[in-house]
Design an enzyme around this catalytic site. Structure first.
Site, PDB file in Angstrom:
ATOM      1  N   GLU A 137       0.828  -1.212   0.000  1.00  0.00           N
ATOM      2  CA  GLU A 137       0.000   0.000   0.000  1.00  0.00           C
ATOM      3  C   GLU A 137       0.864   1.265   0.000  1.00  0.00           C
ATOM      4  O   GLU A 137       0.518   2.271  -0.611  1.00  0.00           O
ATOM      5  CB  GLU A 137      -0.939   0.017   1.212  1.00  0.00           C
ATOM      6  CG  GLU A 137      -2.103  -0.952   1.121  1.00  0.00           C
ATOM      7  CD  GLU A 137      -3.186  -0.489   0.161  1.00  0.00           C
ATOM      8  OE1 GLU A 137      -2.876  -0.307  -1.030  1.00  0.00           O
ATOM      9  OE2 GLU A 137      -4.335  -0.349   0.583  1.00  0.00           O
ATOM     10  N   THR A 189      -5.251   8.029  -4.997  1.00  0.00           N
ATOM     11  CA  THR A 189      -5.355   8.049  -3.532  1.00  0.00           C
ATOM     12  C   THR A 189      -4.399   9.078  -2.941  1.00  0.00           C
ATOM     13  O   THR A 189      -4.764   9.824  -2.022  1.00  0.00           O
ATOM     14  CB  THR A 189      -5.059   6.639  -2.971  1.00  0.00           C
ATOM     15  OG1 THR A 189      -6.018   5.737  -3.515  1.00  0.00           O
ATOM     16  CG2 THR A 189      -5.153   6.607  -1.458  1.00  0.00           C
TER      17      THR A 189
HETATM   18  N1  HSE Z   1      -8.388   5.335   4.045  1.00  0.00           N
HETATM   19  C1  HSE Z   1      -7.806   5.524   2.757  1.00  0.00           C
HETATM   20  C2  HSE Z   1      -8.182   6.904   2.251  1.00  0.00           C
HETATM   21  C3  HSE Z   1      -8.326   4.472   1.849  1.00  0.00           C
HETATM   22  O1  HSE Z   1      -9.345   7.271   2.358  1.00  0.00           O
HETATM   23  O2  HSE Z   1      -7.314   7.616   1.744  1.00  0.00           O
HETATM   24  C4  HSE Z   1      -7.747   4.544   0.467  1.00  0.00           C
HETATM   25  O3  HSE Z   1      -8.294   3.461  -0.286  1.00  0.00           O
END
Ligand code: HSE
Length: 313
Positions: A137, A189
Site C-alpha cells: 500500500e 489516492t
Molecule cells: N483510508 C484511505 C483513504 C483508503 O481514504 O485515503 C484509500 O483506499
C-alpha cells in the site's frame, strides 16, 4: 496468532482477493470491509533462484518490474523476514480496476501476502500478513494504511485501532448488502489524501467519533436505525466530494431508494451504499444508474454482500 513451523511446498498457489470498501463513511483510515465481488485472481510459485518474476494477464498496464509493482514490494518485504531469500513467480489477473477506490492495490498486496504464506508453510501470523500487505500500500499511495488490506485478508468488517503496533479487530455485523458505483474517472489516492486538511476542529471531531462509536455499536447490535444515523462524515467527505461528479444528487437518490446510507468508497471515485436486503440494494443500483447515465461518464455498478476476504481457489 501463532507462528507455524516452516516447510515449503513446491506447488502453485492460486488465490482470489476481493475488492474492499475503506472508511465506511465516518471511519477514515480505520474501518473497512471485504466485498464478495469483484475479485482478482493471483497465482504464485516458488523458484529455485532468488528472483521475483511478475506477469500481468490483464490490460491495466501495471509494471512487471518487481521494484515498481505492489506485489513485488510485498514479496521483498516477506523475503526480508526469511533466513535466506527465495524466488517467486507471480501471475496476476486483475478484475478490480486500479484507481477505482475499491481497494485494487490492497487486493494485489493481500493476495500476494496470503499466497506466499501458504507456499511458505503458513509461517506468518495474520497480523504479519497485514503488515507485509501494507508495504504494498505504501508503494501505491505513499501511506501505510490498513483499512483495505485488513478486511481483504481477514474478511468481514474490520477496525484498525492502531497501525503501529498493529491492532486490528473484526466487528460482527448483521446482513448487509452494498451497492457500489465506479465512475470511470481517475482519483489518485495520494492526491485525494493530500487535499485533506491536517487539522480537525474539536467540534467536528466530537461529532465524528460519536458516529464511529454509533456505527460500531449498530453493527454489533444489528440495529439498522443506528447504523443509518451514524453513516455521516463531517470531516473527509466535505473535502473530497468535489472529486466525484454529482456526488450529492447521487447520494440523495440512493437514500430516496431506501439505502441505509453510504458515501465515498475509500479515496473515491467509487461511491457505495448499504442496504438491508439485496432487493433494496438492486433498487439503489437502478437509482445510481439513472443519475450517472445523465452525466455521460462511463461507469460500472456492483451489488455485493460482505465477503470472506482472500481465499485459495
Ligand atoms: N483510508 C484511505 C483513504 C483508503 O481514504 O485515503 C484509500 O483506499
Amino acid at each position: 496468532m501463532e507462528r507455524h513451523p516452516t516447510h515449503m511446498t513446491s506447488t502453485t498457489v492460486t488465490v482470489s482477493a476481493p475488492a474492499t470498501v475503506a472508511n465506511l463513511v465516518c471511519g477514515f483510515d480505520i474501518l473497512g470491509l471485504a466485498l464478495e465481488s469483484p475479485a482478482d485472481i493471483l497465482s504464485l510459485s516458488l523458484l529455485d533462484e532468488p528472483v521475483i518474476r511478475i506477469r500481468n494477464l490483464d490490460d491495466f498496464g501495471l509494471p512487471a518490474d518487481p521494484e515498481k509493482n505492489i506485489c513485488g514490494a510485498v514479496l521483498a518485504s516477506i523475503n526480508r523476514q526469511l533466513p535466506s531469500h527465495v524466488g517467486f513467480d507471480l501471475v496476476q489477473d486483475k478484475r478490480i480496476k486500479p484507481g477505482s477506490g475499491i481497494g485494487s492495490s490492497a487486493a494485489s498486496a493481500a493476495a500476494t501476502a496470503v499466497a506466499a504464506n501458504i507456499l511458505l508453510g503458513n509461517r506468518f501470523t495474520q497480523s504479519e500478513l497485514i503488515s507485509f500487505a501494507m508495504d504494498g500500500e505504501v508503494l501505491a499511495s505513499g501511506a501505510r494504511h490498513a483499512d483495505n488490506v485488513a478486511p481483504c485478508i481477514l474478511g468481514g468488517i474490520t477496525l484498525v485501532r492502531t497501525v503501529d503496533p498493529l491492532d486490528v479487530l473484526s466487528i460482527p455485523f448483521p446482513p448487509l448488502y452494498l451497492t457500489v458505483i465506479h465512475p470511470h474517472i481517475e482519483v489518485k489516492t495520494s492526491e485525494a489524501r493530500s487535499l485533506l486538511s491536517p487539522e480537525v476542529s474539536l467540534k467536528l471531531a466530537v461529532k465524528q467519533w460519536a458516529n464511529v462509536a454509533g456505527l460500531v455499536t449498530g453493527l454489533h447490535q444489528s440495529d439498522y436505525g443506528l447504523i443509518a444515523r451514524s453513516l455521516e462524515d463531517f470531516i473527509v467527505e466535505p473535502q473530497r466530494s468535489k472529486l466525484i461528479p454529482n456526488f450529492y444528487p447521487l447520494k440523495k437518490v440512493c437514500l430516496d431508494a431506501g439505502a441505509l446510507g453510504g458515501g465515498i468508497s475509500g479515496a473515491g471515485p467509487s461511491v457505495f451504499m448499504f442496504s438491508e436486503t439485496r432487493e433494496r440494494a438492486s433498487a439503489v443500483e437502478d437509482a445510481m444508474k439513472q443519475v450517472y447515465a445523465r452525466t455521460g461518464i462511463p461507469f460500472l455498478t456492483y451489488v455485493s454482500t460482505i465477503g470472506k476476504g482472500v481465499v485459495q481457489v
